[in-house]
Design an enzyme around this catalytic site. Structure first.
Site, PDB file in Angstrom:
ATOM      1  N   VAL A   1       0.810  -1.229   0.000  1.00  0.00           N
ATOM      2  CA  VAL A   1       0.000   0.000   0.000  1.00  0.00           C
ATOM      3  C   VAL A   1       0.840   1.274   0.000  1.00  0.00           C
ATOM      4  O   VAL A   1       0.323   2.352  -0.291  1.00  0.00           O
ATOM      5  CB  VAL A   1      -1.009   0.056   1.178  1.00  0.00           C
ATOM      6  CG1 VAL A   1      -2.055  -1.038   1.056  1.00  0.00           C
ATOM      7  CG2 VAL A   1      -0.300   0.000   2.529  1.00  0.00           C
TER       8      VAL A   1
ATOM      9  N   ASN B   1      -6.768  -1.151   6.532  1.00  0.00           N
ATOM     10  CA  ASN B   1      -6.365  -1.943   7.693  1.00  0.00           C
ATOM     11  C   ASN B   1      -4.873  -2.276   7.704  1.00  0.00           C
ATOM     12  O   ASN B   1      -4.303  -2.494   8.776  1.00  0.00           O
ATOM     13  CB  ASN B   1      -7.196  -3.237   7.697  1.00  0.00           C
ATOM     14  CG  ASN B   1      -6.637  -4.282   8.625  1.00  0.00           C
ATOM     15  OD1 ASN B   1      -6.793  -4.195   9.855  1.00  0.00           O
ATOM     16  ND2 ASN B   1      -5.952  -5.276   8.070  1.00  0.00           N
TER      17      ASN B   1
ATOM     18  N   SER C   1      -5.860   3.107  16.299  1.00  0.00           N
ATOM     19  CA  SER C   1      -5.410   2.514  17.566  1.00  0.00           C
ATOM     20  C   SER C   1      -5.640   3.537  18.671  1.00  0.00           C
ATOM     21  O   SER C   1      -5.716   4.740  18.399  1.00  0.00           O
ATOM     22  CB  SER C   1      -3.917   2.215  17.459  1.00  0.00           C
ATOM     23  OG  SER C   1      -3.350   1.987  18.729  1.00  0.00           O
TER      24      SER C   1
ATOM     25  N   TYR D   1       4.931   4.410  15.513  1.00  0.00           N
ATOM     26  CA  TYR D   1       3.610   3.788  15.330  1.00  0.00           C
ATOM     27  C   TYR D   1       2.517   4.761  15.799  1.00  0.00           C
ATOM     28  O   TYR D   1       1.536   5.004  15.091  1.00  0.00           O
ATOM     29  CB  TYR D   1       3.546   2.488  16.131  1.00  0.00           C
ATOM     30  CG  TYR D   1       2.237   1.744  16.006  1.00  0.00           C
ATOM     31  CD1 TYR D   1       1.959   0.959  14.901  1.00  0.00           C
ATOM     32  CD2 TYR D   1       1.266   1.838  17.016  1.00  0.00           C
ATOM     33  CE1 TYR D   1       0.757   0.274  14.799  1.00  0.00           C
ATOM     34  CE2 TYR D   1       0.064   1.159  16.916  1.00  0.00           C
ATOM     35  CZ  TYR D   1      -0.188   0.372  15.802  1.00  0.00           C
ATOM     36  OH  TYR D   1      -1.382  -0.297  15.694  1.00  0.00           O
TER      37      TYR D   1
ATOM     38  N   SER E   1       2.051   7.653  13.506  1.00  0.00           N
ATOM     39  CA  SER E   1       1.354   7.239  12.270  1.00  0.00           C
ATOM     40  C   SER E   1      -0.157   7.160  12.514  1.00  0.00           C
ATOM     41  O   SER E   1      -0.953   7.520  11.651  1.00  0.00           O
ATOM     42  CB  SER E   1       1.895   5.896  11.757  1.00  0.00           C
ATOM     43  OG  SER E   1       1.437   4.808  12.549  1.00  0.00           O
ATOM     44  N   LYS E   2      -0.551   6.706  13.710  1.00  0.00           N
ATOM     45  CA  LYS E   2      -1.988   6.575  13.997  1.00  0.00           C
ATOM     46  C   LYS E   2      -2.607   7.939  14.339  1.00  0.00           C
ATOM     47  O   LYS E   2      -3.764   8.195  14.008  1.00  0.00           O
ATOM     48  CB  LYS E   2      -2.217   5.556  15.123  1.00  0.00           C
ATOM     49  CG  LYS E   2      -1.800   4.123  14.761  1.00  0.00           C
ATOM     50  CD  LYS E   2      -2.568   3.541  13.577  1.00  0.00           C
ATOM     51  CE  LYS E   2      -2.247   2.067  13.347  1.00  0.00           C
ATOM     52  NZ  LYS E   2      -2.958   1.484  12.201  1.00  0.00           N
TER      53      LYS E   2
HETATM   54  N1  NAP Z   1      -3.460  -6.226  16.997  1.00  0.00           N
HETATM   55  C1  NAP Z   1      -3.738  -5.160  17.748  1.00  0.00           C
HETATM   56  O1  NAP Z   1      -3.803  -5.226  19.001  1.00  0.00           O
HETATM   57  C2  NAP Z   1      -4.019  -3.834  17.098  1.00  0.00           C
HETATM   58  C3  NAP Z   1      -4.393  -2.771  17.938  1.00  0.00           C
HETATM   59  C4  NAP Z   1      -4.676  -1.537  17.363  1.00  0.00           C
HETATM   60  C5  NAP Z   1      -4.609  -1.382  15.990  1.00  0.00           C
HETATM   61  N2  NAP Z   1      -4.223  -2.416  15.195  1.00  0.00           N
HETATM   62  C6  NAP Z   1      -4.155  -2.183  13.758  1.00  0.00           C
HETATM   63  O2  NAP Z   1      -4.880  -3.175  13.078  1.00  0.00           O
HETATM   64  C7  NAP Z   1      -4.374  -3.309  11.749  1.00  0.00           C
HETATM   65  C8  NAP Z   1      -4.160  -4.790  11.445  1.00  0.00           C
HETATM   66  O3  NAP Z   1      -3.143  -5.270  12.299  1.00  0.00           O
HETATM   67  P1  NAP Z   1      -3.087  -6.782  12.848  1.00  0.00           P
HETATM   68  O4  NAP Z   1      -3.024  -6.684  14.308  1.00  0.00           O
HETATM   69  O5  NAP Z   1      -4.127  -7.604  12.201  1.00  0.00           O
HETATM   70  O6  NAP Z   1      -1.602  -7.185  12.349  1.00  0.00           O
HETATM   71  P2  NAP Z   1      -1.065  -8.361  11.412  1.00  0.00           P
HETATM   72  O7  NAP Z   1      -1.622  -9.672  11.806  1.00  0.00           O
HETATM   73  O8  NAP Z   1       0.406  -8.172  11.373  1.00  0.00           O
HETATM   74  O9  NAP Z   1      -1.707  -8.016   9.990  1.00  0.00           O
HETATM   75  C9  NAP Z   1      -1.302  -6.907   9.245  1.00  0.00           C
HETATM   76  C10 NAP Z   1      -1.771  -7.086   7.811  1.00  0.00           C
HETATM   77  O10 NAP Z   1      -1.348  -5.943   7.064  1.00  0.00           O
HETATM   78  C11 NAP Z   1      -0.602  -6.380   5.924  1.00  0.00           C
HETATM   79  N3  NAP Z   1       0.391  -5.370   5.551  1.00  0.00           N
HETATM   80  C12 NAP Z   1       1.422  -4.894   6.292  1.00  0.00           C
HETATM   81  N4  NAP Z   1       2.117  -3.996   5.584  1.00  0.00           N
HETATM   82  C13 NAP Z   1       1.522  -3.895   4.364  1.00  0.00           C
HETATM   83  C14 NAP Z   1       1.789  -3.148   3.198  1.00  0.00           C
HETATM   84  N5  NAP Z   1       2.817  -2.280   3.125  1.00  0.00           N
HETATM   85  N6  NAP Z   1       0.962  -3.281   2.129  1.00  0.00           N
HETATM   86  C15 NAP Z   1      -0.083  -4.150   2.188  1.00  0.00           C
HETATM   87  N7  NAP Z   1      -0.383  -4.888   3.256  1.00  0.00           N
HETATM   88  C16 NAP Z   1       0.423  -4.770   4.343  1.00  0.00           C
HETATM   89  C17 NAP Z   1       0.022  -7.699   6.393  1.00  0.00           C
HETATM   90  O11 NAP Z   1       0.395  -8.543   5.328  1.00  0.00           O
HETATM   91  P3  NAP Z   1       1.852  -8.539   4.631  1.00  0.00           P
HETATM   92  O12 NAP Z   1       2.860  -8.408   5.728  1.00  0.00           O
HETATM   93  O13 NAP Z   1       1.859  -9.829   3.911  1.00  0.00           O
HETATM   94  O14 NAP Z   1       1.823  -7.372   3.704  1.00  0.00           O
HETATM   95  C18 NAP Z   1      -1.146  -8.311   7.153  1.00  0.00           C
HETATM   96  O15 NAP Z   1      -2.047  -8.926   6.264  1.00  0.00           O
HETATM   97  C19 NAP Z   1      -3.095  -2.469  11.703  1.00  0.00           C
HETATM   98  O16 NAP Z   1      -3.361  -1.235  11.088  1.00  0.00           O
HETATM   99  C20 NAP Z   1      -2.759  -2.266  13.169  1.00  0.00           C
HETATM  100  O17 NAP Z   1      -2.015  -1.086  13.381  1.00  0.00           O
HETATM  101  C21 NAP Z   1      -3.932  -3.642  15.718  1.00  0.00           C
END
Ligand code: NAP
Length: 240
Positions: free
Chosen positions: A66, A92, A145, A158, A161-162
């Site tokens: 992205v 996302n 977040s 991080y 960015s948010k």
């Molecule tokens: N888990 C939490 O507690 C939490 C809390 C607050 C917010 N969030 C937010 O939720 C969102 C999803 O996170 P998650 O927890 O599900 O993490 P995750 O399991 O690491 O999933 C992240 C997803 O984003 C993809 N991604 C990363 N960089 C990318 C890029 N440059 N282009 C396209 N796709 C990309 C990854 O796939 P690839 O690496 O294959 O590209 C993966 O599919 C994020 O924005 C994160 O900041 C998560």
């Protein structure tokens, strides 16, 4: 049979290979949406696409970073070619970094995090929104977040960015109000994904709120920051 609230809608979800993005893709498929899915890892994306197909949803998948304008244009172009419209965008895709003080953070690490979490969300929004404006409807959901509203030592890039993503949400919501394109952000809480070493609540916990924001039930709601746990609590109170 209960009504499927996303029947006929097309949703584009970034970062759909695992974690929250994958859970949202499956949740949207169950509610009748057609899906355009991306991430950088083909194998994970293919597994999500298979699971979505088993639920009977039409989908297309494409590897896409992205943070790269050309990748984003190609992905969004294919989604439009395939489905003719995009009703919902879930920004996302996101990356985190190991805990480190901002003054000790390497500039390359700052760039990597900001490029995905902020520039990436803006690039995808920039490619998708003209189609929503043409349709005179659309819902953009930015996965943010609580660190986009507060601060935690060691997570500066991080968090910044948010905070930026929250700003993007407000600006887009304001600029697009008259076009009937809604833009909101969601704070998922602490969710068990690769990002958190699989500690926290189940990714499925966030799905109801993201279905609500994608559906017509949230028509008129824009420029808001919604927190998953607060929303669920309020919903329980309203239903009593
Ligand atoms: N888990 C939490 O507690 C939490 C809390 C607050 C917010 N969030 C937010 O939720 C969102 C999803 O996170 P998650 O927890 O599900 O993490 P995750 O399991 O690491 O999933 C992240 C997803 O984003 C993809 N991604 C990363 N960089 C990318 C890029 N440059 N282009 C396209 N796709 C990309 C990854 O796939 P690839 O690496 O294959 O590209 C993966 O599919 C994020 O924005 C994160 O900041 C998560």
């Amino acid at each position: 049979m209960t009504e499927r609230v996303l029947e006929g809608k097309v949703a584009l979800i970034t970062g759909a290979g695992r974690g929250i993005g994958r859970a949202v893709a499956l949740g949207y498929a169950r509610e009748g949406a057609s899906l355009a899915l991306c991430s950088r890892t083909k194998k994970e994306l293919a597994a999500t696409e298979k699971a979505v197909a088993e639920l009977g949803a039409a989908s297309l998948m494409q590897t896409c970073d992205v943070s790269r304008e050309k990748d984003v244009e190609r992905f969004v172009g294919r989604a439009i070619e395939t489905f003719g419209r995009i009703d919902v965008l879930v920004n996302n895709a996101g990356v985190a970094h190991r805990p480190v003080a901002l003054v000790e953070l390497a500039p390359e690490e700052w760039d990597r995090v900001l490029a995905t979490n902020l520039r990436g969300a803006w690039l995808v929004a920039r490619a998708v929104i003209p189609h929503m404006v043409r349709q005179r409807r659309g819902s953009v959901i930015n996965v943010s977040s609580w660190l986009g509203r507060d601060a935690l030592v060691g997570y500066g890039a991080y968090g910044v960015s948010k905070w930026g993503l929250e700003g993007l949400t407000r600006y887009l919501a304001l600029e697009l109000k008259s076009a009937r394109v809604r833009v909101n952000s969601v704070s998922p809480g602490y969710v068990a994904t690769r990002m958190t070493d699989y500690r926290g609540s189940k990714p499925e916990n966030v799905v109801d709120l993201l279905v609500y924001l994608a559906s017509d039930a949230s028509a008129g709601l824009t420029g808001q920051q919604l927190d998953v746990e607060t929303w669920k609590r309020d919903l329980r109170v309203r239903r009593k």
